[in-house]
Design an enzyme around this catalytic site. Sequence first.
Site: not given
Length: 131
Positions: A23, A27, A31, A41, A89, A101
Amino acid sequence: MTRFTASYIKCFFLAAKVELLDKLIINGVINPITAVHQIKNGGILTNSYLNEIAFDLTKEIAQALSMDPDKQWARVQEIAERTKGNDSSMKVDVELGRRTEIDGILGYVQKHAATPAPLVEYYYQSIKALE
């Protein structure tokens, strides 16, 4: 009461770690690229330049985490295709002026990379500049 052997518990945690790293790679590619370049995306699949960057970034991250780059690239493409109309996100966070993040994603990769990872560094710094 069920008793778990040490080998079962070790196997469980190893599987969980692999799933988290899988994952993390997805990401770590989708991202930051979508946030920096302000694309959906699927843009990493349809824009040939960004597709090449996404491939190279996948390789860098996979190598830093001792994972199979080809397998991870296939996964990144699959997720990008499945979510092609979505905003990541991180892209949304950047647009709304929120912290992202990035520290937990590419910051983690930077800490674990044994060799230079220039694309990881570029996208990490780019996102930090947008925060």
